[in-house]
Design a protein around this motif. Structure first.
Motif, PDB file in Angstrom:
ATOM      1  N   GLY A  54      43.381   0.881  -1.785  1.00 24.17           N
ATOM      2  CA  GLY A  54      42.674   1.186  -3.020  1.00 24.17           C
ATOM      3  C   GLY A  54      41.191   1.417  -2.857  1.00 24.17           C
ATOM      4  O   GLY A  54      40.490   1.683  -3.824  1.00 24.17           O
ATOM      5  N   VAL A  55      40.687   1.304  -1.622  1.00 27.66           N
ATOM      6  CA  VAL A  55      39.267   1.526  -1.326  1.00 27.66           C
ATOM      7  C   VAL A  55      39.177   2.579  -0.236  1.00 27.66           C
ATOM      8  O   VAL A  55      39.714   2.371   0.864  1.00 27.66           O
ATOM      9  CB  VAL A  55      38.574   0.225  -0.879  1.00 27.66           C
ATOM     10  N   ASN A  76      36.205   6.486  -7.117  1.00 27.58           N
ATOM     11  CA  ASN A  76      36.224   5.457  -8.149  1.00 27.58           C
ATOM     12  C   ASN A  76      34.970   4.601  -8.188  1.00 27.58           C
ATOM     13  O   ASN A  76      34.509   4.231  -9.264  1.00 27.58           O
ATOM     14  CB  ASN A  76      37.445   4.544  -7.958  1.00 27.58           C
ATOM     15  N   ASN A  77      34.421   4.265  -7.016  1.00 34.10           N
ATOM     16  CA  ASN A  77      33.314   3.312  -6.962  1.00 34.10           C
ATOM     17  C   ASN A  77      32.429   3.575  -5.751  1.00 34.10           C
ATOM     18  O   ASN A  77      32.758   4.372  -4.859  1.00 34.10           O
ATOM     19  CB  ASN A  77      33.848   1.874  -6.870  1.00 34.10           C
ATOM     20  N   ASP A  97      27.235   7.009 -19.504  1.00 31.84           N
ATOM     21  CA  ASP A  97      26.467   8.236 -19.601  1.00 31.84           C
ATOM     22  C   ASP A  97      27.407   9.400 -19.307  1.00 31.84           C
ATOM     23  O   ASP A  97      28.119   9.390 -18.304  1.00 31.84           O
ATOM     24  CB  ASP A  97      25.298   8.235 -18.614  1.00 31.84           C
ATOM     25  N   SER A  98      27.407  10.397 -20.177  1.00 33.96           N
ATOM     26  CA  SER A  98      28.349  11.509 -20.055  1.00 33.96           C
ATOM     27  C   SER A  98      28.034  12.415 -18.870  1.00 33.96           C
ATOM     28  O   SER A  98      28.873  13.226 -18.467  1.00 33.96           O
ATOM     29  CB  SER A  98      28.358  12.332 -21.342  1.00 33.96           C
ATOM     30  N   THR A  99      26.833  12.295 -18.309  1.00 31.60           N
ATOM     31  CA  THR A  99      26.436  13.173 -17.208  1.00 31.60           C
ATOM     32  C   THR A  99      26.308  12.425 -15.888  1.00 31.60           C
ATOM     33  O   THR A  99      26.864  12.840 -14.865  1.00 31.60           O
ATOM     34  CB  THR A  99      25.095  13.865 -17.521  1.00 31.60           C
ATOM     35  N   TYR A 100      25.593  11.296 -15.894  1.00 35.00           N
ATOM     36  CA  TYR A 100      25.191  10.669 -14.639  1.00 35.00           C
ATOM     37  C   TYR A 100      26.029   9.456 -14.240  1.00 35.00           C
ATOM     38  O   TYR A 100      25.824   8.933 -13.143  1.00 35.00           O
ATOM     39  CB  TYR A 100      23.716  10.253 -14.716  1.00 35.00           C
ATOM     40  N   SER A 101      26.922   8.969 -15.075  1.00 32.21           N
ATOM     41  CA  SER A 101      27.753   7.834 -14.683  1.00 32.21           C
ATOM     42  C   SER A 101      28.684   8.255 -13.550  1.00 32.21           C
ATOM     43  O   SER A 101      29.090   9.420 -13.443  1.00 32.21           O
ATOM     44  CB  SER A 101      28.549   7.308 -15.882  1.00 32.21           C
ATOM     45  N   TRP A 102      29.057   7.278 -12.699  1.00 30.93           N
ATOM     46  CA  TRP A 102      29.814   7.613 -11.501  1.00 30.93           C
ATOM     47  C   TRP A 102      31.198   8.151 -11.810  1.00 30.93           C
ATOM     48  O   TRP A 102      31.753   8.943 -11.038  1.00 30.93           O
ATOM     49  CB  TRP A 102      29.898   6.391 -10.590  1.00 30.93           C
TER      50      TRP A 102
END
Length: 290
Positions: A54-55, A76-77, A97-102
């Motif tokens: 999972g990583v 994912n992370n 954030d609709s643009t910069y979130s991962w």
């Protein structure tokens, strides 16, 4: 050991369960990744010590090693491995954030990760879903994320030129290959971009209790206009911008706007330093409302 350029390829090999996307040595071990798995390999006898499902890691560009750990990213992370376990450090920036979130990063472009020792930060260049290249910087001392928007601008309002590589120079300077040029980043002490900082919603340890926010104080040299959320200092109480009165370093909000459950500071377009923020408040007793 001690035969750095000699291999008995009949014996010195290891078959991995999947095709790797990245390989890295760290803490006396070799780590192999695919999109969803991490394999820790004992390098002397060539066997898999541990498998973490999972990583994964996007590519060889999406991993960096320092004295503070091994930082790598998948879809994912973003993770930081301390030699024992891999902890997700991107939870604070994964949503919101609709643009910069991962969660909105365009992983068709492999994120570029490098450790910038001058700032004690892992620098992660990524592509947003809108086609703009931005940078998240994770400070390992403060455990804080900073977003560097329009980090590499070459004549436009936003950076749409693809950074090909991110490396460190001989003196530890941060160098980017982009737009057919090599750029030394953050190397001009006079041409400094303005910065923004928004706090989280501060409930002051009492999520459901109504508070009265009486005074606001700023230590440092804030710039811009009071009450201006675009280029100045402003506060939101329960999500509504306040009507501020006073100076940039000491102000209040209108009487009818002082009560709420949470507070948020907004500093935008700042050109100097801000050292500390302070709020004078008191809890409102329910009986006093009647």
């Amino acid at each position: 050991p001690y035969k750095y350029d000699q291999f008995n390829w009949i014996n010195d090999f290891l078959v991995l369960p999947t095709t790797p996307t990245a390989l890295k040595s760290f803490n006396g071990r070799v780590y192999a990744f695919d999109e969803n798995n991490m394999y820790r390999i004992e390098p002397n006898n060539l066997y898999i010590e541990d498998t973490l499902e999972g990583v994964g890691c996007v590519s060889q560009d999406s991993i960096s090693v320092s004295d503070y750990g091994m930082c790598f990213a998948d879809k994912n992370n973003i993770y930081l491995n301390n030699g024992t376990n891999s902890s997700p450090i991107s939870i604070a920036i994964s949503k919101g954030d609709s643009t910069y979130s991962w969660e909105n990063a365009d992983i068709t472009y492999s994120p570029k990760i490098v450790f910038y020792n001058k700032m004690k930060s892992f620098v992660i260049v990524f592509k947003t879903t809108s086609g703009v290249y931005a940078t998240w910087a994770y400070n390992v001392i403060k455990k804080r994320w900073d977003l560097w928007r329009n980090f590499m601008i070459y004549g436009g309002s936003q950076d749409t030129n693809e950074p090909i590589s991110l490396i460190l120079g001989k003196d530890g300077e941060l160098i980017a290959s982009c737009n057919s040029k090599m750029w030394t980043l953050m190397n001009d002490p006079t041409n400094v971009k303005p910065w923004d900082w928004h706090s989280k919603k501060l409930t002051l340890g009492q999520d459901t209790q109504i508070k009265r926010f009486n005074n606001f104080n700023v230590t440092g040299s804030p710039s811009g206009s009071l009450g201006h959320a675009a280029t100045g200092i402003a506060v939101k109480i329960d999500g509504t911008l306040g009507t501020e009165a006073g100076s940039l370093t000491s102000f209040t909000v209108a009487t009818g706007e002082q009560s709420g459950k949470h507070l948020q500071w907004i500093l935008s377009g700042q050109t100097s330093t801000v050292d500390a923020l302070g709020t004078v408040y008191r809890r409102k007793i329910i009986m006093s409302e009647q």
